[in-house]
Design a protein around this motif. Structure first.
Motif, PDB file in Angstrom:
ATOM      1  N   LYS A  38     -10.315 -14.859   0.885  1.00  0.00           N
ATOM      2  CA  LYS A  38     -10.299 -15.090  -0.499  1.00  0.00           C
ATOM      3  C   LYS A  38     -11.199 -14.130  -1.085  1.00  0.00           C
ATOM      4  N   GLN A  39     -11.264 -13.151  -0.220  1.00  0.00           N
ATOM      5  CA  GLN A  39     -11.923 -11.744  -0.891  1.00  0.00           C
ATOM      6  C   GLN A  39     -11.142 -10.881  -1.769  1.00  0.00           C
ATOM      7  N   THR A  40     -11.527 -10.388  -2.806  1.00  0.00           N
ATOM      8  CA  THR A  40     -10.509  -9.332  -3.595  1.00  0.00           C
ATOM      9  C   THR A  40     -10.286  -8.159  -2.795  1.00  0.00           C
ATOM     10  N   ILE A  41      -9.094  -7.675  -2.914  1.00  0.00           N
ATOM     11  CA  ILE A  41      -8.962  -6.311  -2.174  1.00  0.00           C
ATOM     12  C   ILE A  41      -8.042  -5.499  -3.136  1.00  0.00           C
ATOM     13  N   THR A  42      -7.726  -4.161  -2.820  1.00  0.00           N
ATOM     14  CA  THR A  42      -6.838  -3.470  -3.556  1.00  0.00           C
ATOM     15  C   THR A  42      -5.276  -3.282  -2.905  1.00  0.00           C
ATOM     16  N   GLU A  43      -4.513  -2.870  -3.620  1.00  0.00           N
ATOM     17  CA  GLU A  43      -3.083  -2.493  -2.868  1.00  0.00           C
ATOM     18  C   GLU A  43      -3.022  -0.903  -2.753  1.00  0.00           C
ATOM     19  N   LEU A  44      -2.112  -0.684  -1.815  1.00  0.00           N
ATOM     20  CA  LEU A  44      -1.789   0.656  -1.290  1.00  0.00           C
ATOM     21  C   LEU A  44      -0.317   1.071  -2.083  1.00  0.00           C
ATOM     22  N   ASP A  45       0.014   2.214  -1.968  1.00  0.00           N
ATOM     23  CA  ASP A  45       1.353   2.667  -2.364  1.00  0.00           C
ATOM     24  C   ASP A  45       2.254   1.951  -1.631  1.00  0.00           C
ATOM     25  N   ARG A  46       2.044   1.535  -0.329  1.00  0.00           N
ATOM     26  CA  ARG A  46       2.871   0.762   0.663  1.00  0.00           C
ATOM     27  C   ARG A  46       2.708  -0.696   0.788  1.00  0.00           C
ATOM     28  N   THR A  47       1.910  -1.297   0.060  1.00  0.00           N
ATOM     29  CA  THR A  47       1.586  -2.619   0.152  1.00  0.00           C
ATOM     30  C   THR A  47       2.872  -3.360  -0.100  1.00  0.00           C
ATOM     31  N   SER A  48       3.057  -4.402   0.579  1.00  0.00           N
ATOM     32  CA  SER A  48       4.133  -5.337   0.657  1.00  0.00           C
ATOM     33  C   SER A  48       3.606  -6.718   0.781  1.00  0.00           C
ATOM     34  N   TYR A  49       4.507  -7.628   0.340  1.00  0.00           N
ATOM     35  CA  TYR A  49       4.098  -9.157   0.316  1.00  0.00           C
ATOM     36  C   TYR A  49       5.157  -9.878   0.939  1.00  0.00           C
ATOM     37  N   VAL A  50       4.817 -10.636   1.918  1.00  0.00           N
ATOM     38  CA  VAL A  50       5.926 -11.776   2.670  1.00  0.00           C
ATOM     39  C   VAL A  50       5.155 -13.034   2.477  1.00  0.00           C
ATOM     40  N   SER A  51       6.382 -14.014   2.829  1.00  0.00           N
ATOM     41  CA  SER A  51       5.779 -15.353   2.888  1.00  0.00           C
ATOM     42  C   SER A  51       4.773 -15.770   4.065  1.00  0.00           C
ATOM     43  N   SER A  52       4.082 -16.760   4.019  1.00  0.00           N
ATOM     44  CA  SER A  52       2.986 -17.133   4.972  1.00  0.00           C
ATOM     45  C   SER A  52       3.715 -17.333   6.444  1.00  0.00           C
ATOM     46  N   ALA A  53       5.047 -17.785   6.147  1.00  0.00           N
ATOM     47  CA  ALA A  53       5.744 -17.921   7.420  1.00  0.00           C
ATOM     48  C   ALA A  53       6.251 -16.762   8.130  1.00  0.00           C
ATOM     49  N   ASP A  54       6.631 -15.745   7.460  1.00  0.00           N
ATOM     50  CA  ASP A  54       6.798 -14.527   7.766  1.00  0.00           C
ATOM     51  C   ASP A  54       5.553 -13.702   8.219  1.00  0.00           C
ATOM     52  N   SER A  55       4.393 -14.012   7.675  1.00  0.00           N
ATOM     53  CA  SER A  55       3.215 -13.253   8.142  1.00  0.00           C
ATOM     54  C   SER A  55       2.976 -13.973   9.598  1.00  0.00           C
TER      55      SER A  55
END
Length: 218
Positions: free
Chosen positions: A78-95
């Motif tokens: 729960k710490q704030t972070i930044t994105e990169l130009d290649r950042t992607s998001y997946v479901s918790s199940a996929d993670s």
């Protein structure tokens, strides 16, 4: 890694910087809560590492400046972070499928105790309120290499590198490298003993032995 030789032992930033030296180009790595989150600040130049977070982020950026903070972009702690130009998001199940499927090269975790046989305790102290084990048990079961960052002794002065863990285990025989504020211990395989390979500035092997319950090679 630059150190101030007038200071005895490593700071948390220096411990994180030492762990970052274990990152290799092309790695996908997971950083646990606490000191391990600092490792991303010290990845060597020219080493391309993709950081993964259990909450479904692949390709975490560095911690944001005050002006960059976006409360919707957070890591598993729960710490704030930044994105990169290649950042992607997946479901918790996929993670967790990435983790459990052996697709993560390295995880850096914190610990309450590590045993001389590689056992790890890092998720609860009996009698204290806890939020749950998080992803630690999955990480130690599915990630290829586990590095632990922790203070060498507790606030009361008790050794945290022990003969046997006294707290509930996160995993049995899972730790490959241990980095504390006093020293670095490594082992060639999970059938081998830990060996002292590096001392922090101003620290002697006698001091390490006096503050360590576990047996180790030197």
């Amino acid at each position: 890694m630059a150190t101030d030789t007038s200071v005895k032992g490593w700071t948390r930033d220096q411990m994180a910087a030492r762990a970052a030296l274990e990152m290799h180009d092309g790695f996908t790595a997971n950083l646990g809560i606490g000191i391990p989150t600092l490792v991303g600040n010290f990845i060597p130049p020219g080493v391309d590492v993709t950081l993964q977070s259990e909450n479904g982020i692949l390709g975490l950026g560095p911690f944001p400046t005050e002006r960059e903070v976006d409360p919707d972009i957070i890591n598993a702690g729960k710490q704030t972070i930044t994105e990169l130009d290649r950042t992607s998001y997946v479901s918790s199940a996929d993670s967790f499928a990435m983790i459990r499927g052996g697709h993560i090269d390295l995880s850096v975790l914190g610990a309450m105790e590590v045993a001389e046989n590689g056992d790890l305790a890092n998720w609860m102290i009996p009698g204290q309120m806890i939020k749950g084990p998080g992803g630690a048990m999955d990480l130690v079961a599915g990630v290829r290499r586990i590095i632990v960052l922790m203070d060498h002794v507790s606030k009361s002065g008790s050794p945290k590198f022990r003969t046997h863990c006294t707290l509930p285990l996160t995993g049995a025989n899972v730790v490959d490298m241990l980095i504390t504020d006093l020293a670095v211990f490594d082992r060639k395989s999970r059938n081998a003993a830990f060996r002292l390979i590096e001392l922090a500035p101003g620290v002697t092997i006698e001091e390490v032995r006096a503050k360590t319950e576990a047996s180790f090679e030197a």
